[in-house]
Design a protein around this motif. Sequence first.
Motif, PDB file in Angstrom:
ATOM      1  N   THR A   1      -4.999  -4.276  12.253  1.00 38.59           N
ATOM      2  CA  THR A   1      -4.463  -3.392  11.213  1.00 38.59           C
ATOM      3  C   THR A   1      -3.937  -4.302  10.119  1.00 38.59           C
ATOM      4  N   ILE A   2      -4.621  -4.314   8.968  1.00 41.21           N
ATOM      5  CA  ILE A   2      -4.272  -5.254   7.903  1.00 41.21           C
ATOM      6  C   ILE A   2      -3.547  -4.502   6.787  1.00 41.21           C
ATOM      7  N   ILE A   3      -2.318  -4.918   6.534  1.00 48.00           N
ATOM      8  CA  ILE A   3      -1.535  -4.351   5.444  1.00 48.00           C
ATOM      9  C   ILE A   3      -1.754  -5.268   4.253  1.00 48.00           C
ATOM     10  N   THR A   4      -2.685  -4.901   3.403  1.00 47.52           N
ATOM     11  CA  THR A   4      -3.058  -5.788   2.303  1.00 47.52           C
ATOM     12  C   THR A   4      -1.992  -5.847   1.223  1.00 47.52           C
ATOM     13  N   SER A   5      -1.234  -4.766   1.069  1.00 47.92           N
ATOM     14  CA  SER A   5      -0.153  -4.691   0.096  1.00 47.92           C
ATOM     15  C   SER A   5       0.827  -3.634   0.597  1.00 47.92           C
ATOM     16  N   PRO A   6       1.996  -3.529   0.012  1.00 48.04           N
ATOM     17  CA  PRO A   6       2.964  -2.541   0.507  1.00 48.04           C
ATOM     18  C   PRO A   6       2.454  -1.111   0.529  1.00 48.04           C
ATOM     19  N   SER A   7       1.480  -0.804  -0.296  1.00 50.33           N
ATOM     20  CA  SER A   7       1.002   0.571  -0.387  1.00 50.33           C
ATOM     21  C   SER A   7      -0.396   0.771   0.198  1.00 50.33           C
ATOM     22  N   LYS A   8      -0.978  -0.272   0.801  1.00 49.80           N
ATOM     23  CA  LYS A   8      -2.353  -0.147   1.300  1.00 49.80           C
ATOM     24  C   LYS A   8      -2.485  -0.780   2.674  1.00 49.80           C
TER      25      LYS A   8
ATOM     26  N   LYS B   1      -3.033  -5.816  16.880  1.00 49.96           N
ATOM     27  CA  LYS B   1      -2.117  -6.643  16.091  1.00 49.96           C
ATOM     28  C   LYS B   1      -2.093  -6.164  14.636  1.00 49.96           C
ATOM     29  N   TYR B   2      -1.093  -6.657  13.929  1.00 48.53           N
ATOM     30  CA  TYR B   2      -0.876  -6.267  12.530  1.00 48.53           C
ATOM     31  C   TYR B   2      -0.854  -7.520  11.672  1.00 48.53           C
ATOM     32  N   VAL B   3      -1.481  -7.439  10.512  1.00 47.16           N
ATOM     33  CA  VAL B   3      -1.565  -8.586   9.610  1.00 47.16           C
ATOM     34  C   VAL B   3      -0.919  -8.212   8.272  1.00 47.16           C
ATOM     35  N   TYR B   4      -0.007  -9.058   7.818  1.00 45.81           N
ATOM     36  CA  TYR B   4       0.714  -8.837   6.560  1.00 45.81           C
ATOM     37  C   TYR B   4       0.598 -10.086   5.681  1.00 45.81           C
ATOM     38  N   PRO B   5       0.756  -9.929   4.377  1.00 44.24           N
ATOM     39  CA  PRO B   5       0.890 -11.135   3.544  1.00 44.24           C
ATOM     40  C   PRO B   5       2.142 -11.905   3.969  1.00 44.24           C
ATOM     41  N   SER B   6       2.043 -13.220   4.025  1.00 43.47           N
ATOM     42  CA  SER B   6       3.250 -14.017   4.278  1.00 43.47           C
ATOM     43  C   SER B   6       4.254 -13.781   3.150  1.00 43.47           C
ATOM     44  N   PHE B   7       5.525 -13.893   3.482  1.00 41.92           N
ATOM     45  CA  PHE B   7       6.579 -13.618   2.512  1.00 41.92           C
ATOM     46  C   PHE B   7       6.743 -14.779   1.528  1.00 41.92           C
TER      47      PHE B   7
ATOM     48  N   ASP C   1     -10.221 -14.012  -2.809  1.00 44.11           N
ATOM     49  CA  ASP C   1      -9.930 -15.141  -3.699  1.00 44.11           C
ATOM     50  C   ASP C   1      -8.449 -15.514  -3.747  1.00 44.11           C
ATOM     51  N   LYS C   2      -7.620 -14.831  -2.991  1.00 44.63           N
ATOM     52  CA  LYS C   2      -6.221 -15.253  -2.935  1.00 44.63           C
ATOM     53  C   LYS C   2      -6.021 -16.260  -1.807  1.00 44.63           C
ATOM     54  N   ILE C   3      -4.912 -16.985  -1.878  1.00 50.48           N
ATOM     55  CA  ILE C   3      -4.624 -18.000  -0.864  1.00 50.48           C
ATOM     56  C   ILE C   3      -4.404 -17.317   0.483  1.00 50.48           C
ATOM     57  N   ALA C   4      -4.935 -17.931   1.522  1.00 51.39           N
ATOM     58  CA  ALA C   4      -4.860 -17.350   2.865  1.00 51.39           C
ATOM     59  C   ALA C   4      -3.491 -17.597   3.482  1.00 51.39           C
ATOM     60  N   ASN C   5      -2.526 -16.850   3.004  1.00 59.37           N
ATOM     61  CA  ASN C   5      -1.171 -16.859   3.561  1.00 59.37           C
ATOM     62  C   ASN C   5      -0.924 -15.499   4.197  1.00 59.37           C
ATOM     63  N   PHE C   6      -0.863 -15.456   5.530  1.00 57.07           N
ATOM     64  CA  PHE C   6      -0.649 -14.169   6.185  1.00 57.07           C
ATOM     65  C   PHE C   6       0.038 -14.374   7.533  1.00 57.07           C
ATOM     66  N   ILE C   7       0.673 -13.329   7.990  1.00 59.17           N
ATOM     67  CA  ILE C   7       1.351 -13.362   9.286  1.00 59.17           C
ATOM     68  C   ILE C   7       0.731 -12.319  10.196  1.00 59.17           C
ATOM     69  N   ILE C   8       0.768 -12.593  11.486  1.00 61.24           N
ATOM     70  CA  ILE C   8       0.229 -11.682  12.491  1.00 61.24           C
ATOM     71  C   ILE C   8       1.361 -11.282  13.417  1.00 61.24           C
ATOM     72  N   THR C   9       1.532  -9.978  13.614  1.00 63.47           N
ATOM     73  CA  THR C   9       2.624  -9.464  14.446  1.00 63.47           C
ATOM     74  C   THR C   9       2.056  -8.600  15.568  1.00 63.47           C
ATOM     75  N   ASP C  10       2.870  -8.397  16.598  1.00 60.79           N
ATOM     76  CA  ASP C  10       2.434  -7.582  17.727  1.00 60.79           C
ATOM     77  C   ASP C  10       2.844  -6.125  17.594  1.00 60.79           C
ATOM     78  N   ALA C  11       3.533  -5.794  16.503  1.00 57.31           N
ATOM     79  CA  ALA C  11       3.957  -4.418  16.224  1.00 57.31           C
ATOM     80  C   ALA C  11       4.223  -4.328  14.733  1.00 57.31           C
ATOM     81  N   PRO C  12       4.304  -3.116  14.190  1.00 56.08           N
ATOM     82  CA  PRO C  12       4.682  -3.016  12.775  1.00 56.08           C
ATOM     83  C   PRO C  12       5.933  -3.848  12.521  1.00 56.08           C
ATOM     84  N   ILE C  13       5.888  -4.684  11.510  1.00 57.95           N
ATOM     85  CA  ILE C  13       6.843  -5.789  11.392  1.00 57.95           C
ATOM     86  C   ILE C  13       8.291  -5.362  11.258  1.00 57.95           C
TER      87      ILE C  13
END
Length: 975
Positions: A42-49, A84-90, A393-405
């Motif tokens: 489940t990839i959260i590409t942005s706060p709204s998507k 798992k869940y994938v978010y942009p790194s902070f 084309d954006k830098i590959a900065n992301f985090i992977i979590t075991d539940a909604p972060i």
Amino acid sequence: MKKILSLLWVVFTVTLSNAQGTFPVNGSHDVRPKKYAVTNATIITSPSKTISNATMLVDGQKITYVGTNKNIPKGYVIYDMNGKYVYPSFIDAFSTYGVTQPEIERSNPWSSPQVFESPKKGAYNWNAAIRSETRAYKDFTIDEKKADELQKLGFGTVQSIVKDGIARGSSTIVSLAKTKDNEVVLKPESAAHYSFNKGSSKNSYPGSLMGSVALLRQTYYDANWYAKQDKEYNISLEEFNRMRNLPQFFEANQLLDLFRIHRIAKEFDISYIIKSAGDEYKRLAEVKAMNMPLVVPLNFPEAMDVSDPMDANNISLSQLKHWEMAPANLSMLAKENIEFAITSEGTKLTEFWKNLRKAMEYGLTEEQALSALTIMPAKFLQIEDKLGTLEKDKIANFIITDAPIFESNANILENWIQGNQYVLQKSPEVDVRGTYKIANSNISLFIKGTTKNLKAEIEGVDKNNSEVKLKVEDKLFHLRYKLNNEELVSIQGYISNKNPIQLTGKMYHEDGTMSDWFAERIKPFSEDLKNGKKNKEKPEIGKILYPFVAYGNEELPTAEDVIFKNVTAWTNEAEGILENVDVHIRNGKIYAIGKNLSAKGKTVEIDGTGKHLTPGIIDEHSHIALQAINEGAQAVTAEARMSDVVNSEDIAIYRQLAGGVTTSHLLHGSANPIGAQSQVIKLRWGNAPEGLFFGNNMESIKFALGENVKQSNWGVGGQRFPQTRMGVEQVFVDAFTRAHEYKKALVHNKELVRRDLELDALVEILDDKRYITCHSYVQSEINMLMEVADRMDFRINTFTHIMEGYKIADKLAERGIAAGTFSDWWAYKIEVADAIPYNASLMHEQGVLTAINSDDAEMARRLNHEAAKVVKYGGASEEDAFKMVTLNPAKMMHIDDRVGSLKVGKDADLVLWSNHPLSVYARAEQTYVDGIKYWDIDKHEAKVKEIELERSRIIRKMLDDKSNIPKKKNTSKDK
């Protein structure tokens, strides 16, 4: 063959491009393409998507694809992230990561030798607090320990700052990858930084908050001048100008700093991004109107030790309320659509997630929180084309979590930074969570929690007797629970990764026998498993007060039309004291004075029978409502302004309203011959700093004579000039000599003249646009300054204190110089050895405009009593004595066209007294400023009860707080 050669050439060139770099390799080259596919996540590409069951491709440092139904090309390492869940790194927009911070040594300005110019070698600025030449990237180096800590919080990128000085130079944006220093620097110079803290500078100046503001303002003007001249080279100013096209960050240490920063922003047309203090909720309307983006810390105060009632009593109401309300700050900002990012700076890293989730309990939504950690800092730092979202084309900065972060049980398993994988917690091979049906029984097994903190529940047995324990290690599990017959059984077995997942093992009974045991997952894990997600209620918090201290109001009071009936009116005009008259105020002004006045509509009628109505008391010499009093590091600090340090939250404002004071003249101290520009305020309790400013009045400045300015009591050592009374005289002569020269230069060619804020103020004196209030005691020095004024062609408006004024009253009257003095202070230092209580009356009899002032927050509450002493000692009339604390100071301050007397058309600043205003039995029952009732003795009693109830409520809440950690005892004047 040609196709094969072409393909090999492509592979070679891609490999070669990936291997490019300036660093040689010691040994064999190991150049493998970094191509990864994160699938089934489940990839959260942005706060709204959010994209379910998605795939993301990473090639080197870049994201090349995010979406669904993508055929994964050959050569990619596949990471199956099912469940798992994938978010942009902070992104942290305000950090000190990787750059050395200076050690700050603080010396005592009253006993240490003066350092006038910076000891720093080179063509740098004269003041070392202006450090625009600082470059964070030049000092940056990877800090693996700190990188680990920030990675575990979810951060992948930070803006690193050297927190040193008022102009701090530029920051750098770096990733938290642990590769090479030169590989992680994403943007060498990202922003210019400022503060009001002079940092490691050894310069004596500035020695105060107002001095810091003045130095920064002067630096802006110096930089403007520097850009147009060719007479000198200054590295600091050169760099200051060069960085003005970068984002401009300003660190605020308190809420009131925002008002100072905003004034500078307006003066120089700058758009600042503010690193705030986390207390903006106290003035939301004003903060929103400033339109300055914020970078906000999660620095919530911990519960204080209130177990001892005496200790609890020493904690102010504002401290108690801030403890309760600080976690709601972010949600309040979001509600007002104020742009903000979240920073870890100023927060214990171990408390970061705890505080973030607490902020969400108080109303911050998941989307708002993620936005503040990703897209908003990227926007502020102007790197939204590279970071902040997961896109091609954006830098590959992301985090992977075991539940909604943002769930309390979520764990950050991995943090990928610039395509580099950092495993923070090992993820199990199989996600065992879900609902299971146990074979040959009516029992259901629920496994939930996180993959690192599993929790099990059994349904189908007596819940009161059930005791469930689950332990999972790789593909082995151990389960214990009680059956309805209270038999405790243990199961050990294996986890299959079939679809559906199966648990197979042996059940061991208490009698020593064993049997086969089998369970199959019938439903995958979801957050609403079994009982559904629990929605926590938003914690209850109290009301915001204006100001945010005891006796503040939930809403600012407004003006009313009022008629005071049958009062004794002290007009301070030719009519004198009028008995049994009516006074009508409307729209903030005195509308009518007379008998039998009437009005229609919503006019409030107050029975003033037996009571006295007077103009509000005006304190011509006050130091209340200020966060700094002296800028004594230089002999002349006319560039500094008291308006820059006005403290609208000072409880003294309320207390003085209770004493009938409506206007105060806020003066600089007496540390130097020429001090800062003064500020007249009206005591509009609850307004922000600029809301207190009198407005449209002639401005003043503080001068000083005597022991203080020559530093008689500053200890021994190399102090600043002057150190003798004749040196004080020379300071004035020199200052006004330079002012005359500066004025001539401005007339000759203004464009070529470097603007000097210090000399601007002195020229205003020469032009009669700014008047002087001078601290004074003995006649010899008073004579000296009058002679200097005659020689240098400027006018002295007021001598304050002037304890020997009776000796030279004729000279004061001849020059039209006013006198502000004490009623009966003497013998508190050698300069007042000749002070007498008849001073005010004697000067008044000689035609000197005379006032009684306080110079003291406590005395100002009783200035009517101080005026009464003039009647006692000098035999002055009651009217003349009362004018010494009303009309006379108004005339001295050149505001008598608006205040100081009861006259139709003047501001409705007045006081209703219970008795004769010069009586010690008189109490101010109501005090009005601009027709607004800011003090009401009856409502005060109700406020006292409200405060006690509010204190009691919060203290009970604090006692119940499970995280209550005893803190250091605190004391405060605000209760």
